[in-house]
Design a protein around this motif. Structure first.
Motif, PDB file in Angstrom:
ATOM      1  N   SER A 182       0.773  -1.215   0.044  1.00 26.62           N
ATOM      2  CA  SER A 182       0.200  -0.050   0.047  1.00 26.62           C
ATOM      3  C   SER A 182       0.936   1.388   0.065  1.00 26.62           C
ATOM      4  CB  SER A 182      -0.977  -0.121   1.288  1.00 26.62           C
ATOM      5  OG  SER A 182      -0.190   0.081   2.386  1.00 26.62           O
ATOM      6  N   PHE A 183       2.139   1.270   0.391  1.00 25.76           N
ATOM      7  CA  PHE A 183       3.124   2.456   0.591  1.00 25.76           C
ATOM      8  C   PHE A 183       4.252   2.513  -0.761  1.00 25.76           C
ATOM      9  CE2 PHE A 183       4.501  -1.223   2.860  1.00 25.76           C
ATOM     10  CZ  PHE A 183       5.996  -1.397   2.522  1.00 25.76           C
ATOM     11  N   ASP A 184       3.923   1.367  -1.695  1.00 22.40           N
ATOM     12  CA  ASP A 184       4.833   1.721  -2.914  1.00 22.40           C
ATOM     13  C   ASP A 184       5.159   2.850  -3.427  1.00 22.40           C
ATOM     14  OD1 ASP A 184       5.912  -0.923  -3.244  1.00 22.40           O
ATOM     15  OD2 ASP A 184       3.811  -1.695  -4.404  1.00 22.40           O
ATOM     16  N   SER A 185       4.177   3.675  -3.538  1.00 21.96           N
ATOM     17  CA  SER A 185       4.328   5.038  -4.297  1.00 21.96           C
ATOM     18  C   SER A 185       4.599   6.104  -3.098  1.00 21.96           C
ATOM     19  CB  SER A 185       2.892   5.510  -5.069  1.00 21.96           C
ATOM     20  OG  SER A 185       1.951   5.611  -4.172  1.00 21.96           O
ATOM     21  N   VAL A 186       4.695   5.944  -1.951  1.00 19.41           N
ATOM     22  CA  VAL A 186       4.659   6.925  -0.972  1.00 19.41           C
ATOM     23  C   VAL A 186       6.088   7.427  -0.632  1.00 19.41           C
ATOM     24  CG1 VAL A 186       4.352   7.289   1.506  1.00 19.41           C
ATOM     25  CG2 VAL A 186       2.817   5.972   0.606  1.00 19.41           C
ATOM     26  N   GLY A 187       7.214   6.575  -0.916  1.00 19.80           N
ATOM     27  CA  GLY A 187       8.742   6.951  -0.563  1.00 19.80           C
ATOM     28  C   GLY A 187       8.959   6.787   1.010  1.00 19.80           C
ATOM     29  N   ILE A 188       8.512   5.711   1.446  1.00 19.53           N
ATOM     30  CA  ILE A 188       8.877   5.336   2.841  1.00 19.53           C
ATOM     31  C   ILE A 188       9.605   3.867   2.744  1.00 19.53           C
ATOM     32  CG2 ILE A 188       7.438   6.638   3.986  1.00 19.53           C
ATOM     33  CD1 ILE A 188       5.735   4.405   4.857  1.00 19.53           C
ATOM     34  N   SER A 189      10.461   3.705   3.985  1.00 24.31           N
ATOM     35  CA  SER A 189      11.049   2.381   3.893  1.00 24.31           C
ATOM     36  C   SER A 189      10.802   1.859   5.356  1.00 24.31           C
ATOM     37  CB  SER A 189      12.740   2.352   3.738  1.00 24.31           C
ATOM     38  OG  SER A 189      13.333   1.217   3.868  1.00 24.31           O
ATOM     39  N   PRO A 190       9.763   1.078   5.580  1.00 23.70           N
ATOM     40  CA  PRO A 190       9.524   0.515   7.035  1.00 23.70           C
ATOM     41  C   PRO A 190      10.481  -0.280   7.298  1.00 23.70           C
ATOM     42  CG  PRO A 190       7.390   0.177   5.330  1.00 23.70           C
ATOM     43  CD  PRO A 190       8.787   0.508   4.682  1.00 23.70           C
ATOM     44  N   ASP A 191      10.693  -0.282   8.752  1.00 21.72           N
ATOM     45  CA  ASP A 191      11.470  -1.345   9.495  1.00 21.72           C
ATOM     46  C   ASP A 191      10.929  -2.808   9.341  1.00 21.72           C
ATOM     47  OD1 ASP A 191      13.608   0.580  10.263  1.00 21.72           O
ATOM     48  OD2 ASP A 191      12.142   1.550  11.104  1.00 21.72           O
ATOM     49  N   ILE A 192       9.708  -2.597   9.628  1.00 19.21           N
ATOM     50  CA  ILE A 192       9.042  -3.957   9.830  1.00 19.21           C
ATOM     51  C   ILE A 192       7.437  -3.847   9.010  1.00 19.21           C
ATOM     52  CG2 ILE A 192       8.147  -5.680  11.309  1.00 19.21           C
ATOM     53  CD1 ILE A 192       9.866  -4.809  13.639  1.00 19.21           C
ATOM     54  N   ILE A 193       7.299  -4.925   8.096  1.00 20.34           N
ATOM     55  CA  ILE A 193       6.052  -5.047   7.334  1.00 20.34           C
ATOM     56  C   ILE A 193       5.268  -6.305   7.701  1.00 20.34           C
ATOM     57  CG2 ILE A 193       4.925  -4.943   5.128  1.00 20.34           C
ATOM     58  CD1 ILE A 193       7.777  -4.097   4.294  1.00 20.34           C
ATOM     59  N   THR A 194       3.739  -6.087   8.389  1.00 19.07           N
ATOM     60  CA  THR A 194       3.093  -7.445   8.417  1.00 19.07           C
ATOM     61  C   THR A 194       2.168  -7.475   7.274  1.00 19.07           C
ATOM     62  OG1 THR A 194       1.394  -6.214   9.661  1.00 19.07           O
ATOM     63  CG2 THR A 194       3.390  -6.973  10.897  1.00 19.07           C
ATOM     64  N   LEU A 195       2.127  -8.688   6.925  1.00 15.77           N
ATOM     65  CA  LEU A 195       1.184  -9.172   5.788  1.00 15.77           C
ATOM     66  C   LEU A 195       0.412 -10.531   6.249  1.00 15.77           C
ATOM     67  CD1 LEU A 195       3.585  -9.140   2.618  1.00 15.77           C
ATOM     68  CD2 LEU A 195       1.791  -7.493   2.966  1.00 15.77           C
ATOM     69  N   SER A 196      -0.622 -10.565   5.751  1.00 20.75           N
ATOM     70  CA  SER A 196      -1.829 -11.706   5.839  1.00 20.75           C
ATOM     71  C   SER A 196      -2.731 -11.681   4.645  1.00 20.75           C
ATOM     72  CB  SER A 196      -1.983 -11.707   7.163  1.00 20.75           C
ATOM     73  OG  SER A 196      -2.940 -13.036   7.617  1.00 20.75           O
ATOM     74  N   LYS A 197      -4.026 -12.045   5.490  1.00 18.87           N
ATOM     75  CA  LYS A 197      -5.209 -12.176   4.523  1.00 18.87           C
ATOM     76  C   LYS A 197      -5.137 -12.709   3.163  1.00 18.87           C
ATOM     77  CE  LYS A 197      -8.066  -8.497   7.061  1.00 18.87           C
ATOM     78  NZ  LYS A 197      -9.099  -9.725   7.395  1.00 18.87           N
ATOM     79  N   SER A 198      -4.808 -11.696   2.172  1.00 21.27           N
ATOM     80  CA  SER A 198      -4.479 -12.154   0.718  1.00 21.27           C
ATOM     81  C   SER A 198      -3.398 -12.735   0.543  1.00 21.27           C
ATOM     82  CB  SER A 198      -5.136 -11.330  -0.191  1.00 21.27           C
ATOM     83  OG  SER A 198      -6.755 -11.308  -0.211  1.00 21.27           O
ATOM     84  N   LEU A 199      -2.358 -12.862   1.360  1.00 17.60           N
ATOM     85  CA  LEU A 199      -1.121 -13.273   1.126  1.00 17.60           C
ATOM     86  C   LEU A 199      -1.042 -14.549   0.390  1.00 17.60           C
ATOM     87  CD1 LEU A 199       2.025 -12.789   0.673  1.00 17.60           C
ATOM     88  CD2 LEU A 199       2.058 -13.516   3.198  1.00 17.60           C
ATOM     89  N   SER A 200      -1.801 -15.537   0.784  1.00 14.90           N
ATOM     90  CA  SER A 200      -1.928 -16.915   0.298  1.00 14.90           C
ATOM     91  C   SER A 200      -2.618 -16.894  -1.075  1.00 14.90           C
ATOM     92  CB  SER A 200      -2.547 -17.897   1.158  1.00 14.90           C
ATOM     93  OG  SER A 200      -3.960 -17.898   1.097  1.00 14.90           O
ATOM     94  N   GLY A 201      -3.527 -15.893  -1.330  1.00 17.42           N
ATOM     95  CA  GLY A 201      -4.347 -15.763  -2.562  1.00 17.42           C
ATOM     96  C   GLY A 201      -5.319 -16.640  -2.784  1.00 17.42           C
ATOM     97  N   PHE A 202      -5.433 -17.679  -1.712  1.00 13.26           N
ATOM     98  CA  PHE A 202      -6.759 -18.526  -1.737  1.00 13.26           C
ATOM     99  C   PHE A 202      -7.509 -18.686  -0.607  1.00 13.26           C
ATOM    100  CE2 PHE A 202      -8.454 -22.859  -2.882  1.00 13.26           C
ATOM    101  CZ  PHE A 202      -8.763 -22.724  -4.184  1.00 13.26           C
ATOM    102  N   GLY A 203      -7.484 -17.899   0.214  1.00  8.84           N
ATOM    103  CA  GLY A 203      -8.052 -17.879   1.389  1.00  8.84           C
ATOM    104  C   GLY A 203      -7.540 -18.925   2.417  1.00  8.84           C
ATOM    105  N   LEU A 204      -6.495 -19.441   2.285  1.00  7.11           N
ATOM    106  CA  LEU A 204      -5.544 -20.300   2.892  1.00  7.11           C
ATOM    107  C   LEU A 204      -4.886 -19.437   3.931  1.00  7.11           C
ATOM    108  CD1 LEU A 204      -4.296 -22.683   0.547  1.00  7.11           C
ATOM    109  CD2 LEU A 204      -6.168 -23.138   1.891  1.00  7.11           C
ATOM    110  N   PRO A 205      -4.902 -19.694   5.596  1.00  6.38           N
ATOM    111  CA  PRO A 205      -4.357 -19.085   6.461  1.00  6.38           C
ATOM    112  C   PRO A 205      -2.753 -19.049   6.317  1.00  6.38           C
ATOM    113  CG  PRO A 205      -5.834 -20.668   7.384  1.00  6.38           C
ATOM    114  CD  PRO A 205      -5.563 -20.859   5.950  1.00  6.38           C
ATOM    115  N   MET A 206      -2.212 -17.599   6.247  1.00  2.00           N
ATOM    116  CA  MET A 206      -0.798 -17.488   6.061  1.00  2.00           C
ATOM    117  C   MET A 206      -0.495 -15.923   6.680  1.00  2.00           C
ATOM    118  SD  MET A 206       1.335 -17.564   2.520  1.00  2.00           S
ATOM    119  CE  MET A 206       3.125 -17.334   2.627  1.00  2.00           C
TER     120      MET A 206
END
Length: 435
Positions: A251-275
């Motif tokens: 979501s921040f690709d065009s913002v110009g920031i460099s987070p130290d830590i990023i959390t991802l989940s939900k649609s990461l698996s792409g299929f509704g599988l927990p990840m």
């Protein structure tokens, strides 16, 4: 349709079944089917978990093939072919093109697990307990993540004190002319403000559960500068609005920031599988082996579909452009609804394919529109502190015809709810025809 077994045996904690009281039996793409065969367009997408739709055929084929070949399903954090290929694909498709260097931590299977690990790591690295979170923020409902979640409804259910967090106003919380970063900095520089120096700041670039509140790019850049100035880690929670929801993968690709830590989940698996996944800058990886664990920290089925989703949708910018085009369709239609009822206090906010029709907070209007939309065959939820925002989360892969049909249902539902309340539309639209 008999829902008695759910009423009789399932805990009162159940939520979405109350808004959508049918038994769903099948799902394909952007359509859900109930037991009686009725179709429902899905503008909910598993609260952002199904960005590529239900049973995406490209991902499903890979999943079936993997299971049929007796691929490893459960592997804790051991090395497997599926995990290796996912990591290689993630690096090739996402990290290298951006020039990023992050290490990966696979946590328990849900978003709150990733947030818990991120907070724990930040405190371990900095040796400080306090974390700054933001008004209207949502990061999960387990102990640590609940402490940085602002909504009173969730906090009231904690049963224990929720400490070691300071809440600061999010962008726009004090109005458009008040820079809340200035307020935050004043708290940091004043030794008598009562704020303990935080180990980290955790932020959503777009607050989904909080009401589709969008942080400006400038505000996010100012926040990062403040983190660097005061030695605080910047954690971006991209669990709901990452994986393409705002258009670009992060979501921040065009913002110009460099987070130290990023959390991802939900649609990461792409299929509704927990990840779930935590990305951390290499110098922050101070974990000792096994010091943060979990039985389901390596969902190999999710690795298979996640890698395929990256290859299928993010290897070039075609899909991103498609999402942007659909986002414009949504924005134009919602703005048209707002203009049709100038005295109703409506507005639109959001980015990409997370957008919200904002209603006055004190009249339960958004819930009434959501209920009416469900009657017409559209699944759509509300969000915000008072459920005042009708939140659109269609699959990124939704067909344009389906997207427009869903928007027509929203417009029709708004018209019917307003008509019942004695509110008339100001203008005719779309060639002089009301829909």
């Amino acid at each position: 349709m008999d829902l008695n077994i759910f009423d009789r045996m399932e805990s009162e904690v159940r939520g979405y079944i109350r808004s959508f009281p049918v038994i769903f039996s099948k799902a394909k793409g952007s359509v859900l089917f109930d037991q009686e065969g009725r179709e429902y367009l899905d503008f909910f997408a598993g609260a952002g978990t199904l960005n590529y739709g239900h049973n995406n055929p490209v991902l499903k084929e890979k999943l079936i093939e993997y299971v049929a070949d007796d691929g490893v399903v459960h592997g804790l954090d051991m090395a497997t072919d599926a995990k290796k290929y996912f990591m290689e694909t993630f690096e090739r498709v996402l990290l290298k093109p951006r020039g990023w260097d992050y290490k990966m931590q696979f946590t328990g299977p849900t978003g709150t697990n990733a947030v818990e690990a991120a907070l724990k790591l930040a405190r371990l690295v900095k040796g400080r307990q306090n974390v700054v979170a933001f008004t209207h923020g949502f990061h999960g409902v387990s102990g640590g993540s609940l402490a940085v979640t602002a909504n009173q409804k969730f906090r009231d259910a904690a049963g224990v004190s929720l400490a070691n967090t300071t809440f600061v106003p999010f962008d726009g919380y004090m109005g458009p002319d008040f820079n809340t970063i200035d307020y935050f900095e004043r708290m940091l520089e004043d030794p008598s403000s009562g704020m303990d120096l935080p180990a980290a700041v955790i932020v959503e670039t777009v607050q989904g559960e909080g009401g589709v509140n969008v942080a400006t790019h400038r505000w996010l850049r100012d926040l990062e500068k403040l983190c660097r100035k005061y030695d605080m880690l910047l954690i971006v929670d991209d669990i709901q609005v990452g994986c393409g929801r705002t258009g670009s993968f992060f979501s921040f690709d065009s913002v110009g920031i460099s987070p130290d830590i990023i959390t991802l989940s939900k649609s990461l698996s792409g299929f509704g599988l927990p990840m779930s996944l935590v990305l951390m800058k290499p110098e922050l990886d101070v974990w000792k082996p096994g010091s943060h664990s979990g039985t389901f920290r390596g969902n190999n089925l999710a690795f298979v579909t996640a890698a395929q989703a990256l290859d299928s949708y993010w290897a070039d910018n075609r899909f991103e452009k498609e999402v942007g085009r659909k986002a414009e369709i949504v924005r134009d239609r919602l703005e048209s609804i707002v203009q049709s009822y100038p005295s109703a206090g409506l507005s639109v906010r959001g980015r990409g394919l997370i957008q919200g029709l904002v209603t006055p907070a004190d009249d339960d209007l958004a819930n009434a529109i959501s209920a009416k939309a469900f009657e017409h065959g559209l699944v759509i939820e509300t969000s915000g502190a008072n459920d005042e925002v009708l939140k659109l989360l269609p699959a990124l892969t939704i067909e344009e015809e389906q997207l427009k049909k869903g928007l027509e249902i929203i417009e029709r539902s708004v018209a019917e709810v307003f008509e019942a309340r004695g509110v008339s539309a100001k203008v005719l639209k779309f060639g002089g025809k009301r829909r």
